[in-house]
Design an enzyme around this catalytic site. Structure first.
Site, PDB file in Angstrom:
ATOM      1  N   GLU A 108      18.435  23.368   7.965  1.00 52.50           N
ATOM      2  CA  GLU A 108      19.376  24.087   8.829  1.00 52.50           C
ATOM      3  C   GLU A 108      20.798  23.975   8.297  1.00 52.50           C
ATOM      4  OE1 GLU A 108      17.180  21.845   9.824  1.00 52.50           O
ATOM      5  OE2 GLU A 108      15.733  23.042  10.967  1.00 52.50           O
ATOM      6  N   ARG A 112      23.593   7.633   3.495  1.00 54.45           N
ATOM      7  CA  ARG A 112      22.270   7.742   4.092  1.00 54.45           C
ATOM      8  C   ARG A 112      22.242   8.932   5.053  1.00 54.45           C
ATOM      9  NH1 ARG A 112      21.179   5.018   0.617  1.00 54.45           N
ATOM     10  NH2 ARG A 112      20.274   2.915   0.511  1.00 54.45           N
ATOM     11  N   HIS A 114      19.738  14.464  -3.369  1.00 54.05           N
ATOM     12  CA  HIS A 114      19.651  13.009  -3.532  1.00 54.05           C
ATOM     13  C   HIS A 114      19.935  12.608  -4.981  1.00 54.05           C
ATOM     14  CE1 HIS A 114      17.508   9.140  -1.907  1.00 54.05           C
ATOM     15  NE2 HIS A 114      18.772   8.938  -2.248  1.00 54.05           N
TER      16      HIS A 114
END
Length: 383
Positions: free
Chosen positions: A255, A226, A267
């Site tokens: 970033e 996560r 993902h």
């Protein structure tokens, strides 16, 4: 006929008697992958939500419980897929696969002798082997346990921490993992840290300045669990300083993607054809059994209760888990002069779920009768 509203593309494995419709306004249940349902207004007829995957942070669990909506997930259905991408991430970040690949693509069109250029420049991308290094695994469930086994067999020294591990899981992992007594002990010893925790108040921002300071200099952090487990500003500072040598993740920020020692994927952890089919099949099975029989398997907010059907009607009751509740329910049934053929009841924190089976049909007013009891949330008659 049951109508299932779908979010994301989900294969229809429900079978006859079920219609999947992404545009449904009135529906009996929802099947969802990663779409965010936190702001959704659910149909009053909705009885269940099945998450085609393990995490349920995209579903408003408390709201669903208040509405009497059972929320299911599919633990283990995508575990192998996440295991494989975790191992790929560990090896890829160790061997500078992304950085070297980016460099190679940047020079391929230049007017150079590519073979000679590669021989001249490849030393910039020398990596490290995982053999003999110490891997710390936090969370030894469906994914973490599989990762630990494979990387032990690839020659890593695996240490693990899981405050909630069962005796059976601990026995299964005994030959692969050295268990440590605290997270701090694991952080201090690990060359690689692989995260396999759920997102809770306690684990949110776990990778932060304080915990990074406890880690070895040059540690690699692997996160295919996560994004919320990481305090990103603290991690970026550590990546820039070299305290953290590399970060492989399925949840990169903009970033972080600017840094050469970050390997980011979009993902993809559960995004394999096999995992999608496995999870869809599990979700369909759970949903079907709940809608047709009232049985609860792999729910994250209802107690898990299953019982074989009797010949007649079945009545299910979701209610507060308080003393005397079951007696009040059975007394209401007795007032209707009904004989209970089968009964199952189980609590989960402050919620309980009761299944009542009968040998014949039940009166039309049985739901109203049971709802007279305070602390009953929902009832359902299944024939």
């Amino acid at each position: 006929m049951y109508t299932i509203k779908t979010y994301n593309k989900i294969k229809n494995l429900m079978g006859d008697g079920f219609t999947l419709d992404e545009n449904a306004k009135e529906y009996d249940a929802i099947m969802v992958r990663s779409a965010d349902l936190k702001e959704e207004e659910f149909s009053k007829s909705c009885r269940a939500i099945a998450r085609v995957g393990a995490g349920v942070n995209n579903i408003p669990i408390d709201k669903c419980t208040e509405m009497g909506i059972a929320v299911f997930n599919t633990p283990g259905g995508n575990a192998n897929a996440v295991k494989e991408i975790t191992i790929a991430g560990i090896i890829s970040i160790s061997r500078n696969i992304k950085a070297s690949g980016d460099w190679l693509n940047s020079v391929k069109k230049e007017d150079i002798d590519l073979a000679k250029t590669i021989e001249k420049e490849k030393s910039k991308y020398v990596g490290t082997e995982i053999l003999g290094k110490t891997l710390g695994v936090i969370g030894l469930g469906q994914v973490g346990g599989k990762v630990a086994k494979v990387l032990h067999n690839l020659g890593m020294n695996v240490i693990g921490y899981d405050a909630y591990i069962s005796p059976g899981q601990k026995q299964d992992l005994k030959q692969y993992v050295e268990m440590v007594d605290s997270v701090d002990a694991l952080l201090e010893k690990s060359d690689y840290l692989s995260l396999h925790m759920a997102t809770t108040k306690e684990t949110t921002g776990f990778v932060n300045k304080a915990n990074i300071e406890k880690m070895k200099d040059g540690v690699y952090i692997i996160n295919y669990a996560r994004g919320e487990l990481v305090n990103h500003s603290d991690l970026i500072e550590a990546l820039k300083s070299g305290k953290v040598k590399g970060y492989a993740t399925d949840f990169p920020t903009k970033e972080e993607l600017d840094l050469p020692n970050v390997l980011g994927t979009p993902h993809l952890g559960a995004s394999t054809y096999e995992a999608e089919d496995n999870c869809a099949a599990m979700a369909a099975s759970e949903m079907k059994d709940f809608l047709i029989n009232g049985n609860v398997v792999n729910s994250v907010n209802f107690p898990n209760v299953t019982i074989a059907r009797a010949a007649g009607a079945r009545v299910t009751v979701l209610h507060k888990n308080r003393v005397g509740m079951l007696e009040e329910i059975t007394n209401k049934v007795a007032e209707l002069k009904l004989n209970i053929e089968g009964l199952a009841n189980k609590g989960r924190n402050d919620i309980a779920y009761t299944i009542l089976d009968f040998s014949s049909d039940v009166p039309a007013n049985i739901e109203d009768k049971i709802k007279e009891i305070s602390d009953v949330i929902t009832t359902r008659v299944i024939v």
